[in-house]
Design a protein around this motif. Structure first.
Motif: not given
Length: 605
Positions: A59-60, A120, A123, A126-127, A132-135, A137, A140
């Motif tokens: 979940y970053h 889904q 998140p 990470c790239d 970079s990591c998405r938080s 939503t 989620q």
């Protein structure tokens, strides 16, 4: 006893369902009740240790946010038993509360398992190129939070009611061996609880480490399904008592009625018939302590306030002296109760030790590695070993040497525990400082995932010290509550420790947030940074150590202000009956208190 008091007409109106009820319950129900809570404990406790790793990796979340999330979850898990105990006592009864709790836990664990099964639901990874990591939503986070909430509600339904529900099945006052049967049940109950937690901290955590989150979350869900099935299978065998008035309701009534009667004048000293009390109670007037609450039991108009059977016509307009004194007893122990909160904050530090353990050498042999989340088992082991040694070896040996029964006073034990938890935080700070310095020397300042050539067994002493602290203070506090409040409030005594844990979890979150906010100002690295090698978790432990020391001093003040416990009397004998004045007073108060709760001589022995 109750059958003799019933009228003959009531006996003739008994239905055919009343007779089988007397044959229900008994030892045959014990495996189902104990298995239900044991499986629930294995499932739910097994999710906690590694959850910080799941929140960080999948979940970053940062360490501070992930830790606070777990603190809130644990606070909810510790608070819901109090709420569910109230609902059980007042409305649903214990059977329905346990059943609904089991279903809620099952649904929560299924939702948590789905977060691992459905990509889904969390998140994307990470790239690695851009770092970079998405938080997560809102949807989620809602799914994850819903699973936590359902698990907490489930734990609240099962844990506070199982012990009492099991006792309901066995409590036969006409059985001469009743006390021994209950003692045996309590022993097996707590033994199964300890074993369940150990299995959770070892087996479930090991599965998560080696087989991944899908299996690691799936196994607890299956265990919770078995827990619910096992409980409902024995439904026809259970003795199901109906809900009755809750003590919590009585406390609220005292406060409400005292406020409504705030303008009343107090009756003259030694005036009789001015206070409402139970029939045959020797407590006919309230004590002078917290005198403003006494207005809750003042009879204003006997014809309107008192019903024909001697009870209050409206319990929200008139309370009994016993209700008032029960609330006073609760208020009196609250300062001592508050001294255990800091220790509970220290015990709730599960996230940081897991992160420390992941960066240390966890191999016991070349092939066997202890999971990072399993080191908390040293807490349980040290607690259990001390209880056994204290009860079966140390006390008997000391008694034999002195030639008379020896035991440590409950206040002394609580003080020792608070001192030990302070030492545990000191040891935690020293170990973390050594770990961090070695990481920097080895060139791993920017690599928190690097494994150091330092044994993770260095974390064991802090867990052992906290286990001993819990053995002294937690058990001591529970014994203190049971011995200092009326027996009618035994459920409150059991709930107080859980309430302390809930408050501690919330305060622990506040402490982490404040430290993270203050230490990260000006672009500096936070003490609770996601990179534990750059952070200063050792300083965080030192803050807890200082708070623990201040709390120890606060405890000394509270213990002194409380005065002697019911167990503490002077040794000087009175010439007439061999009792001191304090003993005579203590015996009289205890007798009056028990008889006020409906206990006569020879009962509850």
């Amino acid at each position: 006893m109750e059958d003799k008091m019933e009228g003959s007409s009531d006996q003739r109106e008994m239905t055919h369902q009343d007779i089988p009820d007397r044959q229900k319950g008994g030892l045959i129900t014990m495996p189902f009740i104990i298995a239900n809570e044991s499986l629930e404990k294995v499932a739910s406790y097994g999710l906690v240790p590694n959850m910080i790793l799941y929140l960080i990796k999948d979940y970053h979340m940062g360490v501070a946010k992930g830790t606070n999330t777990l603190f809130f979850w644990q606070a909810a898990t510790n608070f819901t038993p109090i709420l569910c105990a109230f609902v059980s006592d007042s409305y649903l009864g214990r059977y329905l509360t346990i059943g609904l709790g089991s279903i809620c836990s099952l649904l929560g664990m299924i939702l948590l398992w789905l977060t691992a099964m459905i990509p889904q639901s969390k998140p994307f990874p990470c790239d690695l190129l851009t770092q970079s990591c998405r938080s997560p939503t809102a949807a989620q986070m809602t799914l994850l939070t819903s699973s936590f909430v359902l698990i907490s509600i489930g734990a609240g339904g099962v844990r506070p009611c199982s012990l009492a529900f099991g006792a309901d099945q066995l409590d036969r006052r006409d059985n001469p061996k009743n006390d021994r049967v209950l003692e045996s049940f309590f022993g097996w109950y707590y033994a199964s609880a300890a074993i369940s937690v150990l299995i959770a901290l070892t087996g479930i955590v090991y599965i998560q480490d080696h087989l991944g989150w899908r299996v690691g979350f799936g196994v607890p869900a299956i265990l919770m399904l078995l827990s619910a099935i096992v409980f409902f299978l024995a439904s026809p065998l259970y003795l199901k008592q109906k809900a009755s008035k809750s003590l919590f309701t009585g406390f609220v009534q005292v406060v409400v009625v005292a406020y409504k009667n705030r303008n009343l004048t107090f009756p003259l000293p030694n005036s009789s018939g001015c206070y409402h009390h139970k029939r045959d109670s020797k407590i006919v007037a309230p004590t002078d302590k917290l005198r403003f609450l006494n207005k809750a039991c003042i009879i204003r108009n006997p014809e309107q306030d008192i019903a024909a059977d001697g009870s209050a016509s409206n319990s929200w307009s008139l309370c009994t002296v016993e209700q008032v004194e029960e609330l006073k007893a609760l208020i009196k122990v609250l300062p001592v109760w508050s001294t255990g909160i800091i220790m509970s904050i220290n015990l709730s530090q599960t996230s940081f030790p897991v992160l420390q353990a992941t960066s240390m050498d966890r191999y016991l042999t070349k092939k066997f590695q202890i999971p990072a989340g399993s080191y908390a088992m040293f807490n349980i082991i040290s607690l259990a070993l001390w209880v056994i040694l204290y009860d079966r070896a140390i006390l008997p040996m000391a008694s034999k040497i002195k030639g008379k029964p020896v035991r440590l006073g409950v206040k002394l034990r609580m003080g020792i525990g608070l001192f030990l938890t302070c030492m545990a935080m000191v040891v935690s700070a020293i170990v973390e400082n050594a770990r961090r310095r070695k990481a920097i020397r080895d060139g791993f300042l920017d690599n928190p995932r690097a494994v150091l050539d330092m044994s993770a067994m260095w974390l064991a002493p802090q867990f052992c010290l906290n286990g001993l602290a819990e053995a002294f203070t937690a058990i001591g506090q529970t014994e203190f509550f049971y011995s200092e409040v009326p027996k009618s409030m035994s459920s409150i005594a059991a709930a107080l420790f859980g309430l302390g844990l809930a408050v501690a979890n919330l305060l622990a979150s506040v402490v982490v947030s404040i430290i993270d906010d203050i230490t990260s100002r000006g672009g500096k690295e936070s003490w609770v940074s996601s990179n534990i090698n750059k952070g200063r978790i050792d300083n965080y432990y030192w803050v807890l150590a200082v708070l623990s020391f201040i709390n120890l001093l606060y405890y000394f003040v509270c213990a002194w202000a409380y005065g002697p416990c019911g167990e503490q009397v002077k040794k000087v004998s009175d010439a007439g009956n061999g009792l001191t004045k304090e003993e005579e007073l203590s015996n009289l108060v205890t007798k009056d208190r028990d008889e006020g709760n409906g206990l006569k001589d020879g009962e509850d022995q």
